[in-house]
Scaffold this motif. Structure first.
Motif, PDB file in Angstrom:
ATOM      1  N   ALA A 102       4.959   3.907  -0.753  1.00  0.00           N
ATOM      2  CA  ALA A 102       3.876   3.388  -1.597  1.00  0.00           C
ATOM      3  C   ALA A 102       2.895   2.511  -0.825  1.00  0.00           C
ATOM      4  O   ALA A 102       1.716   2.419  -1.196  1.00  0.00           O
ATOM      5  CB  ALA A 102       4.455   2.604  -2.773  1.00  0.00           C
ATOM      6  N   THR A 103       3.368   1.868   0.257  1.00  0.00           N
ATOM      7  CA  THR A 103       2.476   1.021   1.046  1.00  0.00           C
ATOM      8  C   THR A 103       1.787   1.787   2.171  1.00  0.00           C
ATOM      9  O   THR A 103       1.014   1.206   2.935  1.00  0.00           O
ATOM     10  CB  THR A 103       3.257  -0.157   1.661  1.00  0.00           C
ATOM     11  OG1 THR A 103       4.406   0.340   2.352  1.00  0.00           O
ATOM     12  CG2 THR A 103       3.715  -1.117   0.587  1.00  0.00           C
ATOM     13  N   LEU A 116      -0.683   5.205  -2.974  1.00  0.00           N
ATOM     14  CA  LEU A 116      -0.281   4.308  -4.059  1.00  0.00           C
ATOM     15  C   LEU A 116      -0.766   4.846  -5.400  1.00  0.00           C
ATOM     16  O   LEU A 116      -0.024   4.809  -6.394  1.00  0.00           O
ATOM     17  CB  LEU A 116      -0.825   2.900  -3.827  1.00  0.00           C
ATOM     18  CG  LEU A 116      -0.470   1.863  -4.899  1.00  0.00           C
ATOM     19  CD1 LEU A 116       1.036   1.737  -5.064  1.00  0.00           C
ATOM     20  CD2 LEU A 116      -1.087   0.513  -4.560  1.00  0.00           C
ATOM     21  N   THR A 143       7.822  -1.743  -6.900  1.00  0.00           N
ATOM     22  CA  THR A 143       7.107  -1.028  -5.838  1.00  0.00           C
ATOM     23  C   THR A 143       5.624  -1.358  -5.848  1.00  0.00           C
ATOM     24  O   THR A 143       5.024  -1.618  -4.794  1.00  0.00           O
ATOM     25  CB  THR A 143       7.298   0.492  -6.014  1.00  0.00           C
ATOM     26  OG1 THR A 143       8.687   0.814  -5.872  1.00  0.00           O
ATOM     27  CG2 THR A 143       6.501   1.266  -4.971  1.00  0.00           C
ATOM     28  N   ALA A 147       3.545  -3.222  -2.827  1.00  0.00           N
ATOM     29  CA  ALA A 147       2.370  -2.597  -2.207  1.00  0.00           C
ATOM     30  C   ALA A 147       1.167  -3.541  -2.258  1.00  0.00           C
ATOM     31  O   ALA A 147       0.411  -3.662  -1.284  1.00  0.00           O
ATOM     32  CB  ALA A 147       2.051  -1.284  -2.906  1.00  0.00           C
ATOM     33  N   ARG A 151      -0.722  -5.273   1.038  1.00  0.00           N
ATOM     34  CA  ARG A 151      -2.171  -5.142   1.224  1.00  0.00           C
ATOM     35  C   ARG A 151      -2.826  -6.508   1.372  1.00  0.00           C
ATOM     36  O   ARG A 151      -3.785  -6.678   2.132  1.00  0.00           O
ATOM     37  CB  ARG A 151      -2.799  -4.422   0.021  1.00  0.00           C
ATOM     38  CG  ARG A 151      -2.433  -2.971  -0.082  1.00  0.00           C
ATOM     39  CD  ARG A 151      -3.303  -2.118   0.803  1.00  0.00           C
ATOM     40  NE  ARG A 151      -2.677  -0.826   1.026  1.00  0.00           N
ATOM     41  CZ  ARG A 151      -3.115   0.073   1.885  1.00  0.00           C
ATOM     42  NH1 ARG A 151      -4.153  -0.182   2.625  1.00  0.00           N
ATOM     43  NH2 ARG A 151      -2.489   1.220   2.036  1.00  0.00           N
TER      44      ARG A 151
END
Length: 425
Positions: A102-103, A116, A143, A147, A151
């Protein structure tokens, strides 16, 4: 239950195999119900993109191999066909894998943000299909939070190169001046939208957008000064394009070898550059064998992307440190689900005692006994019932010199240090 992540991606399997096990939105919804209905499967979540197909499942003991066999059966593949291409992660390793996906840490483009959004779309699909319970739902919510933090706290997203940008950059290497090129975009999703933005920045001479739904093509073309056509009109316009970039959700090729051959002939063998970034592929494999056609698939973009990866590796290490911490926090919550809560048990026992004694007190009043007598019976009996077991254990602890339990009882009941428990009562 055991949490399992099972899948294949751009690192473990060629695009020819990835397209065989890809799910579009309609197929994924049906597959979720089918997977969740398998013996021993408690929760199911499917993530399918151009670079990966992954199953996240919670299974009962003895059903750990069910997801792998289901994947073969669902896609009508020979049993074991996928084995050498699959990876599997269990429990905390599965959680870590989902966080990294997800990242963007597991993407072809390190740190790319588009994945994402794809995870969020898959989450909504699973929610609509009602194939997730509280543990899986909590995992996905965690999740998204991880993420966001990665960021915010690292530079993993700085100077990222998307697949769309890489396709445009590659086209620029073939056509030195894109201002002289006519570009045909096939599709109207996020990847094509990004490609259109990059092409407009390069001031391409002409932009054509083809899509199955003409209205969507018109909207995208209108935002970027392009011209829209329906997908069935593609054969009439293919010869106009110097550059073709395609990314649709079609299960079959939208550009066939015959179609491309006619276009090349109409162009009098003027070279055409094609980039197919769809899985399953939009451009028939045989197109690449034609003279004057330079066809690149999504796996061919990897070398271009790798050149930009090194600049973000330090940020990726920071992101992994954040992920390791968050994996442990989620797993601690998950482990707590399997532990009986003594507070709940204590309350349940107390409520059972209360109901029993209250019923007896009410019966006393119904038989004509004075209310004061019934209330005294209620208070005394309930107090004795609630304190009987704790008093017996504390008396035993005092006799055995178990000071740890005695001090714990003091904290539990909120007693001051100078207060003493009367063990003789």
């Amino acid at each position: 239950m055991t949490l399992i992540a099972l899948g294949l991606n751009h690192l473990t399997a060629p695009v020819s195999l990835r397209e065989q096990v890809a799910f579009d939105e309609d197929a994924a919804s049906k597959a979720l119900h089918d997977l969740r209905g398998q013996p021993g499967v408690e929760e199911a979540f499917i993530l399918s993109t151009c670079n990966r197909t992954e199953l996240y499942v919670s299974v009962k003991a003895g059903a750990e191999d069910m997801p792998r066999s289901w994947l073969d059966r669902h896609h009508r593949l020979t049993p074991g066909r996928l084995d050498e291409f699959l990876y599997r992660h269990d429990e905390d390793a599965a959680v870590r894998h989902m966080f990294r996906v997800a990242t963007g840490l597991d993407s072809m483009v390190l740190g790319e943000p588009q994945i994402l959004g794809q995870v969020k779309d898959a989450y909504q699909l699973a929610r609509d299909a009602q194939t997730m319970g509280a543990p899986m739902d909590r995992l996905l919510q965690h999740t998204f939070a991880v993420a966001k933090r990665v960021r915010t706290d690292t530079r993993i997203g700085a100077h990222t190169v998307s697949v769309a940008f890489t396709a445009v950059r590659l086209a620029e290497q073939v056509f030195t001046d894109l201002r002289q090129a006519c570009v045909l975009l096939i599709g109207a999703g996020d990847t094509i939208e990004l490609a259109a933005r990059h092409l407009v920045d390069k001031q391409v001479r002409r932009l054509i957008v083809a899509n199955r739904t003409l209205e969507n093509a018109q909207e995208l073309a209108g935002r970027h000064g392009g011209y829209a056509i329906a997908l069935h009109d593609l054969p009439q316009h293919l010869a106009e394009a110097d550059i073709v970039i395609s990314s649709t959700a079609s299960r079959t090729p939208v550009v066939t070898r015959t179609m491309a051959e006619k276009a090349v002939h109409a162009r009098r063998h003027k070279p055409v550059f094609m980039v197919d970034i769809a899985v399953p592929r939009d451009i028939e494999e045989g197109v690449g064998t034609l003279d004057d056609v330079f066809l690149y698939g999504i796996d061919d973009l990897k070398q271009v992307i790798d050149d930009n990866r090194r600049s973000r590796e330090a940020a990726a290490r920071e992101a992994d440190a954040i992920i390791d911490l968050q994996v442990e926090r989620y797993m601690a919550w998950r482990r707590a689900l399997g532990v009986r809560n003594p507070a709940l048990d204590m309350r349940q026992h107390a409520e059972t005692y209360r109901d029993e004694v209250l019923a007896k007190a009410q019966a006393m009043i119904a038989r004509g006994r004075p209310p004061e007598e019934a209330l005294a019976f209620l208070a005394n009996t309930l107090t004795n019932k609630l304190l009987h077991h704790p008093s017996a254990r504390l008396r035993e602890a005092a006799l055995n010199g178990d000071m740890e339990l005695l001090h714990a009882a003091g904290r539990l009941y909120g007693l001051n240090d100078d207060e003493k428990l009367d063990m003789e009562k």
